[in-house]
Design a protein around this motif. Structure first.
Motif, PDB file in Angstrom:
ATOM      1  N   UNK A  91      -0.367   5.040 -25.414  1.00 41.22           N
ATOM      2  CA  UNK A  91      -0.141   4.792 -23.997  1.00 41.22           C
ATOM      3  C   UNK A  91      -1.438   4.463 -23.261  1.00 41.22           C
ATOM      4  N   UNK A  92      -2.535   5.079 -23.672  1.00 37.17           N
ATOM      5  CA  UNK A  92      -3.817   4.860 -22.997  1.00 37.17           C
ATOM      6  C   UNK A  92      -4.295   3.424 -23.115  1.00 37.17           C
ATOM      7  N   UNK A  93      -4.171   2.836 -24.313  1.00 38.80           N
ATOM      8  CA  UNK A  93      -4.607   1.448 -24.494  1.00 38.80           C
ATOM      9  C   UNK A  93      -3.710   0.492 -23.734  1.00 38.80           C
ATOM     10  N   UNK A  94      -2.404   0.748 -23.742  1.00 34.63           N
ATOM     11  CA  UNK A  94      -1.493  -0.079 -22.947  1.00 34.63           C
ATOM     12  C   UNK A  94      -1.841   0.002 -21.464  1.00 34.63           C
ATOM     13  N   UNK A  95      -2.203   1.184 -21.005  1.00 40.73           N
ATOM     14  CA  UNK A  95      -2.578   1.345 -19.598  1.00 40.73           C
ATOM     15  C   UNK A  95      -3.846   0.559 -19.294  1.00 40.73           C
ATOM     16  N   UNK A  96      -4.820   0.608 -20.195  1.00 42.79           N
ATOM     17  CA  UNK A  96      -6.053  -0.149 -20.016  1.00 42.79           C
ATOM     18  C   UNK A  96      -5.768  -1.647 -19.986  1.00 42.79           C
ATOM     19  N   UNK A  97      -4.935  -2.136 -20.918  1.00 33.09           N
ATOM     20  CA  UNK A  97      -4.604  -3.558 -20.942  1.00 33.09           C
ATOM     21  C   UNK A  97      -3.944  -3.985 -19.639  1.00 33.09           C
ATOM     22  N   UNK A  98      -3.052  -3.148 -19.123  1.00 29.55           N
ATOM     23  CA  UNK A  98      -2.316  -3.486 -17.907  1.00 29.55           C
ATOM     24  C   UNK A  98      -3.187  -3.401 -16.661  1.00 29.55           C
ATOM     25  N   UNK A  99      -3.918  -2.288 -16.507  1.00 33.18           N
ATOM     26  CA  UNK A  99      -4.666  -2.045 -15.276  1.00 33.18           C
ATOM     27  C   UNK A  99      -6.001  -2.768 -15.237  1.00 33.18           C
ATOM     28  N   UNK A 100      -6.695  -2.871 -16.365  1.00 32.69           N
ATOM     29  CA  UNK A 100      -8.020  -3.484 -16.390  1.00 32.69           C
ATOM     30  C   UNK A 100      -7.998  -4.962 -16.753  1.00 32.69           C
ATOM     31  N   UNK A 101      -7.031  -5.378 -17.565  1.00 32.38           N
ATOM     32  CA  UNK A 101      -6.995  -6.772 -18.009  1.00 32.38           C
ATOM     33  C   UNK A 101      -5.760  -7.520 -17.531  1.00 32.38           C
ATOM     34  N   UNK A 102      -4.798  -6.840 -16.939  1.00 37.02           N
ATOM     35  CA  UNK A 102      -3.618  -7.491 -16.394  1.00 37.02           C
ATOM     36  C   UNK A 102      -2.606  -7.945 -17.423  1.00 37.02           C
ATOM     37  N   UNK A 103      -2.748  -7.515 -18.665  1.00 38.40           N
ATOM     38  CA  UNK A 103      -1.880  -7.967 -19.757  1.00 38.40           C
ATOM     39  C   UNK A 103      -0.728  -6.989 -19.933  1.00 38.40           C
ATOM     40  N   UNK A 104       0.485  -7.481 -19.857  1.00 42.24           N
ATOM     41  CA  UNK A 104       1.659  -6.623 -19.966  1.00 42.24           C
ATOM     42  C   UNK A 104       1.933  -6.246 -21.416  1.00 42.24           C
ATOM     43  N   UNK A 105       2.750  -5.206 -21.588  1.00 38.55           N
ATOM     44  CA  UNK A 105       3.132  -4.772 -22.935  1.00 38.55           C
ATOM     45  C   UNK A 105       3.905  -5.874 -23.653  1.00 38.55           C
ATOM     46  N   UNK A 106       4.737  -6.608 -22.909  1.00 35.67           N
ATOM     47  CA  UNK A 106       5.508  -7.697 -23.513  1.00 35.67           C
ATOM     48  C   UNK A 106       4.591  -8.800 -24.020  1.00 35.67           C
ATOM     49  N   UNK A 107       3.585  -9.172 -23.221  1.00 35.42           N
ATOM     50  CA  UNK A 107       2.637 -10.200 -23.648  1.00 35.42           C
ATOM     51  C   UNK A 107       1.834  -9.734 -24.854  1.00 35.42           C
ATOM     52  N   UNK A 108       1.378  -8.471 -24.830  1.00 31.16           N
ATOM     53  CA  UNK A 108       0.621  -7.927 -25.964  1.00 31.16           C
ATOM     54  C   UNK A 108       1.421  -8.028 -27.247  1.00 31.16           C
ATOM     55  N   UNK A 109       2.720  -7.762 -27.155  1.00 28.50           N
ATOM     56  CA  UNK A 109       3.594  -7.867 -28.329  1.00 28.50           C
ATOM     57  C   UNK A 109       3.753  -9.321 -28.752  1.00 28.50           C
ATOM     58  N   UNK A 110       3.919 -10.221 -27.782  1.00 30.52           N
ATOM     59  CA  UNK A 110       4.127 -11.641 -28.091  1.00 30.52           C
ATOM     60  C   UNK A 110       2.954 -12.235 -28.859  1.00 30.52           C
ATOM     61  N   UNK A 111       1.732 -11.870 -28.469  1.00 26.29           N
ATOM     62  CA  UNK A 111       0.552 -12.434 -29.144  1.00 26.29           C
ATOM     63  C   UNK A 111       0.074 -11.536 -30.285  1.00 26.29           C
ATOM     64  N   UNK A 112       0.786 -10.454 -30.522  1.00 28.82           N
ATOM     65  CA  UNK A 112       0.553  -9.530 -31.633  1.00 28.82           C
ATOM     66  C   UNK A 112      -0.811  -8.833 -31.574  1.00 28.82           C
ATOM     67  N   UNK A 113      -1.176  -8.407 -30.369  1.00 29.57           N
ATOM     68  CA  UNK A 113      -2.347  -7.544 -30.262  1.00 29.57           C
ATOM     69  C   UNK A 113      -2.051  -6.229 -30.971  1.00 29.57           C
ATOM     70  N   UNK A 114      -3.110  -5.609 -31.488  1.00 33.59           N
ATOM     71  CA  UNK A 114      -2.950  -4.345 -32.186  1.00 33.59           C
ATOM     72  C   UNK A 114      -4.066  -3.385 -31.849  1.00 33.59           C
ATOM     73  N   UNK A 115      -4.023  -2.241 -32.477  1.00 32.77           N
ATOM     74  CA  UNK A 115      -5.028  -1.206 -32.250  1.00 32.77           C
ATOM     75  C   UNK A 115      -5.455  -0.621 -33.580  1.00 32.77           C
ATOM     76  N   UNK A 116      -6.761  -0.582 -33.801  1.00 35.98           N
ATOM     77  CA  UNK A 116      -7.329   0.200 -34.911  1.00 35.98           C
ATOM     78  C   UNK A 116      -7.862   1.481 -34.285  1.00 35.98           C
ATOM     79  N   UNK A 117      -7.178   2.615 -34.474  1.00 38.56           N
ATOM     80  CA  UNK A 117      -7.513   3.820 -33.716  1.00 38.56           C
ATOM     81  C   UNK A 117      -8.809   4.507 -34.131  1.00 38.56           C
ATOM     82  N   UNK A 118      -9.304   4.213 -35.321  1.00 39.00           N
ATOM     83  CA  UNK A 118     -10.545   4.842 -35.782  1.00 39.00           C
ATOM     84  C   UNK A 118     -11.219   3.931 -36.794  1.00 39.00           C
ATOM     85  N   UNK A 119     -12.516   4.100 -36.950  1.00 40.03           N
ATOM     86  CA  UNK A 119     -13.260   3.303 -37.921  1.00 40.03           C
ATOM     87  C   UNK A 119     -12.705   3.520 -39.327  1.00 40.03           C
TER      88      UNK A 119
END
Length: 215
Positions: free
Chosen positions: A32-60
């Motif tokens: 939820x935190x990364x989705x919030x950052x994408x939405x509030x800081x970059x303006x990218x919605x959850x739907x758009x993130x899914x459409x372009x297949x953004x992902x998260x690597x949670x740890x090194x």
């Protein structure tokens, strides 16, 4: 995560890259935190993130280079290097056949001298730009993939968008052809020395119909 059995045979990098993208998308959906950052800081919605297949690597993470089909490399001490997969936002680029061209990770490294963006090594060393095409012949050129994704989300009906990844990168043959036929090109590179040098060098010489905007 492991490669899926139905992925491209004989191409270990493609297998692992696709598996990483799928796993990273699942990790992003749960964060939820990364989705919030994408939405509030970059303006990218959850739907758009899914459409372009953004992902998260949670740890090194580290993996064997050979397992990914990468040639062996040694560090200054002579030891074999591992493949480093840094924690951060995973940004993939696909071709028209849904093959992964390259992978990049945006890390949270503000206030340090470390690079914010790290590419995941690719045997092809691909630096193709991210192109998000619309039905118009007008183009906006930016550096950041996240900027391009936001522009396509908000104004994709008005212009096609391409992200170079760096001011020093040039359009590949595909994008060059699109831009040669463009009605208008709005160049919105970062407002820094590299951006200014490239504006008054390659871009204005190659595409005289380029308009300038800096941010």
């Amino acid at each position: 995560w492991k490669p899926h059995e139905n992925q491209t045979p004989g191409n270990p990098w493609q297998q692992h890259a696709k598996a990483l993208v799928a796993w990273g998308m699942d990790q992003l959906r749960r964060d939820r935190g990364t989705h919030q950052w994408l939405s509030q800081k970059r303006g990218i919605t959850a739907e758009t993130a899914c459409d372009v297949r953004l992902g998260l690597i949670p740890h090194d993470m580290v993996r064997q280079r050979e397992a990914w089909g990468l040639p062996p490399e040694r560090n200054p001490q002579g030891r074999l290097k591992k493949l480093y997969l840094p924690a951060g936002l995973l940004i993939p680029l696909f071709d028209s056949t849904d093959q992964v061209l390259r992978l990049k990770v945006r890390r949270s490294v503000s206030g340090t001298n470390q690079p914010r963006y790290l590419p995941i090594p690719n045997p092809e060393k691909n630096t193709s730009p991210l192109c998000l095409r619309s039905q118009t012949s007008d183009w906006v050129i930016v550096e950041s993939e996240l900027d391009a994704i936001l522009l396509a989300q908000e104004a994709g009906d008005l212009a096609s968008v391409a992200a170079l990844g760096s001011a020093s990168y040039r359009p590949d043959c595909r994008l060059f052809g699109f831009l040669r036929q463009a009605t208008c090109i709005l160049l919105a590179l970062d407002y820094d020395e590299a951006g200014l040098q490239n504006v008054f060098g390659f871009w204005l010489r190659s595409f005289p119909h380029t308009g300038l905007h800096h941010w």
